[in-house]
Design a protein around this motif. Sequence first.
Motif, PDB file in Angstrom:
ATOM      1  N   PHE A 119      -3.533  -8.009   6.959  1.00  0.00           N
ATOM      2  CA  PHE A 119      -4.382  -7.372   7.478  1.00  0.00           C
ATOM      3  C   PHE A 119      -4.017  -5.752   7.460  1.00  0.00           C
ATOM      4  N   ILE A 120      -2.677  -5.648   8.063  1.00  0.00           N
ATOM      5  CA  ILE A 120      -2.911  -3.627   7.961  1.00  0.00           C
ATOM      6  C   ILE A 120      -2.310  -3.049   6.655  1.00  0.00           C
ATOM      7  N   ILE A 121      -1.803  -3.482   5.633  1.00  0.00           N
ATOM      8  CA  ILE A 121      -2.496  -2.880   4.609  1.00  0.00           C
ATOM      9  C   ILE A 121      -4.029  -2.129   4.383  1.00  0.00           C
ATOM     10  N   ILE A 122      -5.294  -3.662   4.631  1.00  0.00           N
ATOM     11  CA  ILE A 122      -6.482  -3.584   4.452  1.00  0.00           C
ATOM     12  C   ILE A 122      -7.192  -2.611   5.232  1.00  0.00           C
ATOM     13  N   ALA A 123      -6.347  -2.989   6.854  1.00  0.00           N
ATOM     14  CA  ALA A 123      -6.413  -1.826   8.269  1.00  0.00           C
ATOM     15  C   ALA A 123      -6.375   0.091   7.700  1.00  0.00           C
ATOM     16  N   LEU A 124      -4.779  -0.363   6.568  1.00  0.00           N
ATOM     17  CA  LEU A 124      -4.761   1.351   6.219  1.00  0.00           C
ATOM     18  C   LEU A 124      -5.900   1.990   5.043  1.00  0.00           C
ATOM     19  N   LEU A 125      -6.251   0.560   4.070  1.00  0.00           N
ATOM     20  CA  LEU A 125      -6.990   1.165   3.496  1.00  0.00           C
ATOM     21  C   LEU A 125      -7.851   1.815   4.025  1.00  0.00           C
ATOM     22  N   VAL A 126      -8.797   1.078   4.981  1.00  0.00           N
ATOM     23  CA  VAL A 126     -10.461   1.264   4.926  1.00  0.00           C
ATOM     24  C   VAL A 126     -10.119   2.683   6.179  1.00  0.00           C
ATOM     25  N   SER A 127      -9.042   2.893   6.873  1.00  0.00           N
ATOM     26  CA  SER A 127      -9.249   4.050   6.944  1.00  0.00           C
ATOM     27  C   SER A 127      -9.227   4.718   6.181  1.00  0.00           C
ATOM     28  N   ALA A 166     -10.891  18.022  11.354  1.00  0.00           N
ATOM     29  CA  ALA A 166      -9.928  17.553  11.655  1.00  0.00           C
ATOM     30  C   ALA A 166     -10.242  16.213  11.682  1.00  0.00           C
ATOM     31  N   TYR A 167     -11.511  16.177  10.916  1.00  0.00           N
ATOM     32  CA  TYR A 167     -10.923  14.542  10.255  1.00  0.00           C
ATOM     33  C   TYR A 167     -10.435  13.726   8.941  1.00  0.00           C
ATOM     34  N   TYR A 168      -9.589  14.907   8.473  1.00  0.00           N
ATOM     35  CA  TYR A 168      -8.519  14.586   7.576  1.00  0.00           C
ATOM     36  C   TYR A 168      -7.477  14.072   8.287  1.00  0.00           C
ATOM     37  N   ILE A 169      -7.953  15.244   9.247  1.00  0.00           N
ATOM     38  CA  ILE A 169      -6.206  14.934  10.183  1.00  0.00           C
ATOM     39  C   ILE A 169      -5.893  13.310  10.504  1.00  0.00           C
ATOM     40  N   ILE A 170      -6.756  13.869  11.259  1.00  0.00           N
ATOM     41  CA  ILE A 170      -7.213  11.922  12.106  1.00  0.00           C
ATOM     42  C   ILE A 170      -7.198  10.755  10.803  1.00  0.00           C
ATOM     43  N   ASN A 171      -8.035  10.396   9.948  1.00  0.00           N
ATOM     44  CA  ASN A 171      -8.181   9.834   8.974  1.00  0.00           C
ATOM     45  C   ASN A 171      -6.916   9.411   8.238  1.00  0.00           C
ATOM     46  N   LEU A 172      -5.953  10.444   8.485  1.00  0.00           N
ATOM     47  CA  LEU A 172      -5.244  10.312   6.812  1.00  0.00           C
ATOM     48  C   LEU A 172      -3.773  10.583   7.166  1.00  0.00           C
ATOM     49  N   SER A 173      -3.116  10.835   8.599  1.00  0.00           N
ATOM     50  CA  SER A 173      -2.829  10.806   9.273  1.00  0.00           C
ATOM     51  C   SER A 173      -2.665  10.340  10.761  1.00  0.00           C
ATOM     52  N   ILE A 174      -3.448  10.462  11.780  1.00  0.00           N
ATOM     53  CA  ILE A 174      -3.064   9.703  13.214  1.00  0.00           C
ATOM     54  C   ILE A 174      -3.588   8.388  13.349  1.00  0.00           C
ATOM     55  N   ILE A 175      -4.852   8.442  12.815  1.00  0.00           N
ATOM     56  CA  ILE A 175      -4.883   6.557  12.707  1.00  0.00           C
ATOM     57  C   ILE A 175      -3.572   5.809  11.537  1.00  0.00           C
TER      58      ILE A 175
END
Length: 191
Positions: free
Chosen positions: A114-122, A82-91
């Motif tokens: 900041f948004i780009i970095i947050a997306l990359l970190v997720s 489920a973490y693939y769904i959470i980290n690659l879609s929901i977040i």
Amino acid sequence: LFFEFVADDIYEVGHMFFYGIVERVFAILNLDEIPKSVFWLSEAGGSVLDANGVAYLGDSGLWSAFMVDASLVLKTGHFMGAYYIINLSIIPAFILAYYRLMGKRKSKSKYTMFIIIALLVSIVSGNPLPIEILMIILSPLLYIFYLVLVGSAFVIVSILGSLPGYSVNGALFTAMPGSIIDLIWNMQNPT
């Protein structure tokens, strides 16, 4: 009581929905190693004996057994997929929605990096906790909706049966399944 309820039937979608919600609440309270150790590393998360008599325990063990012997018919990655769904879609969807809700273009341009970095970190790290804390601060009601989505992600994994797992190797504090790196590795190393 929570562990007994989920371990009673780990293939029941209602149990997995409940697990997903409680596990993320435990993460906010910095207690996420407790359900992870029970279901990822112990018999409560499932067990299998291979042809050599080696016992594999927990969701991580089932995934390891499957990686060693692909002929084993297992539901792997049950508590991790489920973490693939959470980290690659929901977040990422939450981050992009938050960016879209920002007011003027000047505000958006200030926070674009900041948004780009947050997306990359997720996507790269596979750690939803910083964004979950942000959700609680910005909108507790949104966090509750997020928990329902997380529970649903665990239900989807349960229904699909077999999704990519993750190698934990006993170090739960470093285990962050669901990153793009894990997904690419799993796609390059099919069994």
